[in-house]
Design a protein around this motif. Structure first.
Motif, PDB file in Angstrom:
ATOM      1  N   TYR A 838       0.823  -1.213   0.000  1.00  0.00           N
ATOM      2  CA  TYR A 838       0.000   0.000   0.000  1.00  0.00           C
ATOM      3  C   TYR A 838       0.850   1.253   0.000  1.00  0.00           C
ATOM      4  O   TYR A 838       0.560   2.243  -0.716  1.00  0.00           O
ATOM      5  CB  TYR A 838      -0.935  -0.005   1.214  1.00  0.00           C
ATOM      6  CG  TYR A 838      -2.138  -0.893   1.052  1.00  0.00           C
ATOM      7  CD1 TYR A 838      -3.091  -0.632   0.065  1.00  0.00           C
ATOM      8  CD2 TYR A 838      -2.330  -1.986   1.879  1.00  0.00           C
ATOM      9  CE1 TYR A 838      -4.203  -1.451  -0.089  1.00  0.00           C
ATOM     10  CE2 TYR A 838      -3.434  -2.813   1.740  1.00  0.00           C
ATOM     11  CZ  TYR A 838      -4.372  -2.541   0.751  1.00  0.00           C
ATOM     12  OH  TYR A 838      -5.475  -3.346   0.591  1.00  0.00           O
ATOM     13  N   PHE A 844      -2.250   5.169  -3.599  1.00  0.00           N
ATOM     14  CA  PHE A 844      -2.694   5.095  -2.206  1.00  0.00           C
ATOM     15  C   PHE A 844      -2.263   6.340  -1.450  1.00  0.00           C
ATOM     16  O   PHE A 844      -1.135   6.820  -1.594  1.00  0.00           O
ATOM     17  CB  PHE A 844      -2.109   3.853  -1.522  1.00  0.00           C
ATOM     18  CG  PHE A 844      -2.463   3.726  -0.072  1.00  0.00           C
ATOM     19  CD1 PHE A 844      -3.731   3.304   0.305  1.00  0.00           C
ATOM     20  CD2 PHE A 844      -1.533   4.060   0.915  1.00  0.00           C
ATOM     21  CE1 PHE A 844      -4.053   3.193   1.654  1.00  0.00           C
ATOM     22  CE2 PHE A 844      -1.859   3.947   2.256  1.00  0.00           C
ATOM     23  CZ  PHE A 844      -3.122   3.515   2.628  1.00  0.00           C
ATOM     24  N   SER A 847      -3.057   9.612   4.296  1.00  0.00           N
ATOM     25  CA  SER A 847      -3.930  10.517   5.054  1.00  0.00           C
ATOM     26  C   SER A 847      -5.400  10.158   4.888  1.00  0.00           C
ATOM     27  O   SER A 847      -6.210  10.415   5.779  1.00  0.00           O
ATOM     28  CB  SER A 847      -3.684  11.957   4.624  1.00  0.00           C
ATOM     29  OG  SER A 847      -3.911  12.100   3.215  1.00  0.00           O
ATOM     30  N   LYS A 848      -5.802   9.607   3.759  1.00  0.00           N
ATOM     31  CA  LYS A 848      -7.206   9.275   3.537  1.00  0.00           C
ATOM     32  C   LYS A 848      -7.629   8.010   4.284  1.00  0.00           C
ATOM     33  O   LYS A 848      -8.740   7.941   4.803  1.00  0.00           O
ATOM     34  CB  LYS A 848      -7.459   9.107   2.032  1.00  0.00           C
ATOM     35  CG  LYS A 848      -7.348  10.393   1.234  1.00  0.00           C
ATOM     36  CD  LYS A 848      -7.683  10.146  -0.229  1.00  0.00           C
ATOM     37  CE  LYS A 848      -7.592  11.445  -1.036  1.00  0.00           C
ATOM     38  NZ  LYS A 848      -7.903  11.220  -2.477  1.00  0.00           N
ATOM     39  N   ASP A 849      -6.795   7.029   4.303  1.00  0.00           N
ATOM     40  CA  ASP A 849      -7.173   5.750   4.932  1.00  0.00           C
ATOM     41  C   ASP A 849      -5.958   5.176   5.656  1.00  0.00           C
ATOM     42  O   ASP A 849      -5.375   4.170   5.234  1.00  0.00           O
ATOM     43  CB  ASP A 849      -7.680   4.771   3.878  1.00  0.00           C
ATOM     44  CG  ASP A 849      -8.475   3.617   4.492  1.00  0.00           C
ATOM     45  OD1 ASP A 849      -8.623   3.602   5.729  1.00  0.00           O
ATOM     46  OD2 ASP A 849      -8.940   2.752   3.726  1.00  0.00           O
ATOM     47  N   GLU A 851      -5.741   3.556   8.545  1.00  0.00           N
ATOM     48  CA  GLU A 851      -5.937   2.296   9.260  1.00  0.00           C
ATOM     49  C   GLU A 851      -5.659   1.083   8.380  1.00  0.00           C
ATOM     50  O   GLU A 851      -5.372  -0.008   8.887  1.00  0.00           O
ATOM     51  CB  GLU A 851      -7.357   2.224   9.811  1.00  0.00           C
ATOM     52  CG  GLU A 851      -7.693   3.334  10.788  1.00  0.00           C
ATOM     53  CD  GLU A 851      -6.735   3.363  11.966  1.00  0.00           C
ATOM     54  OE1 GLU A 851      -6.314   2.266  12.420  1.00  0.00           O
ATOM     55  OE2 GLU A 851      -6.397   4.469  12.425  1.00  0.00           O
ATOM     56  N   VAL A 852      -5.754   1.250   7.051  1.00  0.00           N
ATOM     57  CA  VAL A 852      -5.450   0.134   6.152  1.00  0.00           C
ATOM     58  C   VAL A 852      -3.997  -0.304   6.320  1.00  0.00           C
ATOM     59  O   VAL A 852      -3.669  -1.485   6.154  1.00  0.00           O
ATOM     60  CB  VAL A 852      -5.747   0.542   4.692  1.00  0.00           C
ATOM     61  CG1 VAL A 852      -5.292  -0.534   3.714  1.00  0.00           C
ATOM     62  CG2 VAL A 852      -7.222   0.830   4.511  1.00  0.00           C
TER      63      VAL A 852
END
Length: 921
Positions: A838, A844, A847-849, A851-852
């Motif tokens: 990722y 990718f 800052s947006k996701d 926790e992934v």
């Protein structure tokens, strides 16, 4: 202790049998007899009945228990009424003070038996069926007492006094009870002083001499007590402190204690006793099973002294030489084993001790020479001489064919098949003669693998035709192992319709395992056996004090010992130990198959089932293998702390002898732990120790040799010596290819891919990883296939960010297998690779996701800390610190950075942790 006088039938009244008769009188009292207590429940009454049934079935055992042992058994059986039972038994025995008392006692015993002349019975009265086991035992005792002369009755009375004095003098049931017992026993000296020994011995000798003169032979062997047991002063018995005594050590101590105290157990008065040939054969059979179970823990010198005494008193009992052969074989004494097996066949021509179906009539001019060759070949297998073993077994095949001994031929083929599967043969010449294999007679050369399949198929076919059920079951297990480790190749493969599918068959493995269990459940008496229910009842009685719950890998082996939870729900099943061993072996093979196929839960449950249900009937080698599998499961899924704790328990159960599985497991765990913590010197030391365990003979101990080379290459890889690691791995691949170890080749190819990945040559490493993946698909190695897929994803990712999507797709395809059956290390690696994919992806955004990425990294860090895998844990915390830095979460970034620093310092300074690991090793 036993009585002195026995009829030629072998059954005589002894003090122990009198004690059982007293308990039978309690179990089924006469109508007018007052019992000192009443049973509170039907279950309590039935419990005593089952105990008496086991006692009567074991009455023909070569050793009868002393009164002290019987009292200990009553404590376990009686529950709340144990004191009542013991007091009534001891007081009734001490009340037998004259021959008239004995006569009245056995006259009362007749009233217990039911029948047409039993008269009117009360509603609550319990009578014994004269044809039941208990009734038959009571009738035999009454009849044996009726034929005793007055001298025999007096001597029985004297023995009862000695029987009671030995125990009651050391027991504390209360001062008043002991005093009463002593007062009762004071009336016995008038009979002890009677000079009856010579008279009774003269009568016995006269009967034996008359039998000799009339028939020129005796149908039974008669042995003296000194022949078996006058050894107490000569045998040294080691002491086992209670706090450190293992279950195996207790078993060895119990056996040694039995040998040293046999004279006191059998005949404290020093008189002679008679034992039938059937009983002696049963005793030797039991010792043979004990040797197989204990292995090198079996007392060599103590049993050797017993066998020497037996040989002096019964030189016609040639099976003693065979037991001596087994005893020396278990202690790896090659020259003594060779001498004793030759001596056995020189004296007996193999007519004792084997359950083979006799060969065809008129074709036995060489005696049992073929069986001698079979035993000699198996001895060479045991000592690691594969070439000599193959020569001897091949000769046994020819002799069996000449003598038309199909049964010996079948066993020999099975032995050759086992030799080929366990030892390495690079060439197929000399394994089967051209006259035996039709394909070789056609000029077609077969590989070692194909010849192994021919041997197993032929042995299975012959065993089924001869109805050798146990050998059939064993051959099915061998076929299952063959299908597990080898791809299905046709013997003749040419032409356009030749099969191109080269894969193992899990269905065939399951089918063979089910057929093995099915045949074992329906085993028959394919041969004459000397084992009866009595031996199983005797074993059951001796194990009364064992805990009933499963305490596998428990640190308190004595916990859970509750007398109210004893297994009185069923009688002990009369299944021979060899059948139980075969059944247990099927579960061990199931566990091995589940490990290869990648099913961790199935592997664990089968190993746990074996350790719980079959450990008592199995050999030390098989039992230790089950413990090894369970401890390996703990190390992979729980971490090294739990594994080392369980290893200490296993070491108490099984001594770490040369080439033992427990010692090998210990070195493997130390090596893995040292690599994870960066202690490379300790890892190399453990690796060298594994190599020392292997034999220097070519083709022997291939598993140990491949294990040592594989771990040596991994140690070099951890030290960043890539060229040396690649060289060792390449030579290991050649060794595995030479001896057709294809399953090991899959792991070696994956190791070569790891070496090139870490050295920065991802392009060179991809072919090795793809080759390993192909091997995994052919052998259905699902978990190793998932690991190979993970390595391929890492290789693609190392080629650049443009390949991150392909690597992520490969990883997600392997995730179900990794998360479902993978261990801590494999899951942590997968989580780290997923996070890197990722982070390397241009599309990718952290800052947006976030926790992934953070969730798999946190999970990986937790699992790696359990393993103390500093290198990967440092990488996980480094990535976490980078993500927190991009998110602006400075406090969490500092925590991750501190954890990263701790792991790096631990990795760079392994000397601080060397001492703790050396204490474990």
């Amino acid at each position: 202790m036993v009585g002195i006088f026995k009829s030629l039938g072998g059954f005589a009244v002894t003090p122990h049998k009198v004690s059982v008769c007293i308990l039978l009188q309690i179990f089924a009292p006469q109508a007018k007899t007052s019992v000192p207590f009443s049973f509170s429940s039907v279950a309590q009454h039935n419990r005593l009945g089952l105990f008496l049934l086991a006692l009567t079935k074991s009455c023909d055992d070569i050793l009868e228990p002393k009164l002290e042992e019987l009292i200990n058994q009553l404590r376990e059986v009686g529950g709340l009424l144990d004191h009542w039972l013991i007091d009534h038994l001891t007081s009734r025995l001490s009340s037998l003070a004259s021959p008239d008392d004995l006569f009245n006692f056995f006259n009362e015993m007749r009233g217990i038996l039911g029948g047409s002349d039993s008269g009117v019975m009360e509603d609550d009265q319990i009578v014994l069926d004269p044809n039941s086991n208990l009734g038959m035992f009571l009738r035999r005792c009454v009849l044996a007492f009726n034929v005793l002369s007055f001298e025999g009755v007096c001597h029985l009375l004297t023995n009862i006094g000695m029987y009671c004095k030995e125990t009651l003098s050391s027991c504390s049931y209360g001062a008043s009870e002991v005093d009463d017992t002593r007062n009762d026993l004071e009336t016995l000296p008038e009979y002890e002083n009677m000079d009856l020994e010579n008279l009774v011995f003269e009568k016995v000798n006269e009967e034996i001499e008359a039998k000799k003169r009339s028939t020129q032979g005796i149908s039974f062997h008669f042995h003296m007590s000194e022949a078996l047991s006058g050894l107490a002063e000569d045998v040294d018995v080691p002491s086992f402190p209670k706090c450190k005594t293992s279950s195996k050590a207790k078993e060895v101590f119990s056996y040694s204690h039995t040998l040293c105290n046999t004279s006191r157990d059998m005949d404290p008065s020093g008189g002679a006793f008679l034992r039938t040939n059937w009983q002696m054969q049963g005793y030797l059979d039991a010792q043979a099973e004990t040797i197989e179970k204990l292995g090198s823990l079996f007392s060599l010198n103590a049993f050797e002294m017993v066998l020497k005494q037996l040989q002096k008193m019964a030189p016609e009992l040639h099976r003693v030489h065979f037991l001596r052969y087994l005893n020396t074989l278990s202690h790896d004494d090659y020259f003594s084993a060779l001498e004793n097996v030759h001596r056995y066949f020189d004296y007996s021509a193999g007519t004792e001790g084997f359950d083979f179906v006799p060969p065809g009539s008129g074709c036995n001019s060489f005696g049992r020479y073929e069986i001698a060759l079979l035993c000699l070949g198996m001895m060479h297998v045991h000592f690691g001489h594969p070439k000599q073993a193959l020569e001897v077994l091949t000769e046994a095949v020819h002799v069996s064919q000449q003598q038309s001994n199909d049964t010996c031929l079948t066993y020999t083929l099975a032995a050759i098949g086992n030799l080929l599967s366990e030892s390495g043969f690079s060439r197929s010449s000399g394994i089967l003669g051209s006259s035996y294999s039709p394909l070789m007679s056609m000029g077609i050369s077969l590989s070692v693998q194909q010849q192994l399949f021919v041997l197993l198929t032929e042995s299975l076919r012959r065993a089924e035709s001869l109805k050798l059920k146990r050998l059939v079951a064993s051959n099915h297990l061998a076929m299952a192992k063959f299908h597990l480790m080898h791809v299905q190749r046709p013997l003749l493969s040419f032409g356009p319709r030749a099969s191109s599918k080269l894969r193992t068959s899990p269905i065939s493995v399951c089918k063979e395992l089910r057929l093995s269990n099915h045949l074992i459940c329906q085993y028959g008496t394919e041969s004459s056996t000397k084992t009866t229910d009595g031996s199983f009842s005797t074993t059951w009685l001796k194990n009364l004090q064992k805990p009933t719950g499963s305490h596998v890998l428990s640190r308190d082996p004595e916990s859970g010992n509750n007398s109210s939870e004893l297994p009185f729900f069923a009688q002990p099943t009369s299944i021979p130990g060899s059948v139980l061993q075969l059944l247990g072996s099927s579960y061990l093979l199931r566990a091995s198959a589940a490990e290869l196929y990648g099913s961790a839960p199935l592997a664990r449950i089968n190993a746990l089932l074996y350790a719980t249900c079959f450990a008592d009937a199995s050999s030390s080698s098989d039992a230790s293998l089950a413990y090894v599998k369970l401890i390996q499961h703990l190390a992979i899924f729980e971490g090294y702390k739990e594994a080392f704790s369980a290893l200490k328990v296993a070491e108490e159960k099984f001594l770490s002898l040369s080439k033992s599985r427990i010692l090998l497991l210990k070195l493997q765990l130390v090596h893995e732990h040292a690599l994870h913590r960066g202690c490379l010197k300790l890892a190399q030391q453990a690796c060298n120790e594994i190599g020392v365990l292997a034999s220097s003979v070519t083709g022997v101990d291939l598993d140990l040799k491949t294990e040592a080379s594989f771990r040596h290459a991994r140690t070099l890889l951890a030290a960043n010596q890539f060229s040396e690691a690649a060289r060792v791995a390449h030579s290991l691949f050649c060794l595995c290819y030479k001896y057709n170890l294809q399953v090991q080749n899959a792991s070696v190819l994956l190791l070569l891919a790891e070496i090139h990945k870490k050295s920065g040559n991802a392009v060179v490493g991809l072919p090795y990883a793809l080759a390993s993946l192909s091997f995994c698909q052919s052998f259905n190695l699902d978990l190793l296939k998932a690991s190979a897929t993970l390595t391929i994803a890492e290789l693609w990712l190392s080629l650049g960010p443009s390949h991150s999507k392909r690597a992520l797709n490969l990883l997600h395809g392997a995730f179900p297998m990794i998360l479902g059956h993978g261990g801590l290390e494999l899951r942590a690696r997968a989580f780290i690779v997923e996070a890197k994919c990722y982070l390397c992806s241009p599309s990718f955004s952290v800052s947006k996701d976030p926790e992934v990425v953070l969730d798999p990294l946190k999970q990986a860090s937790e699992e790696l800390q359990l393993l103390e895998y500093h290198e990967l844990a440092a990488e996980a915390f480094y990535l976490m610190a980078m993500v927190f830095d991009k998110l602006g979460r400075l406090e969490e970034r500092e925590e991750a950075a501190d954890s990263f620093k701790k792991h790096i310092m631990a990795l760079e300074n392994p000397e601080e942790t060397d001492s703790s690991l050396l204490n474990v090793s």
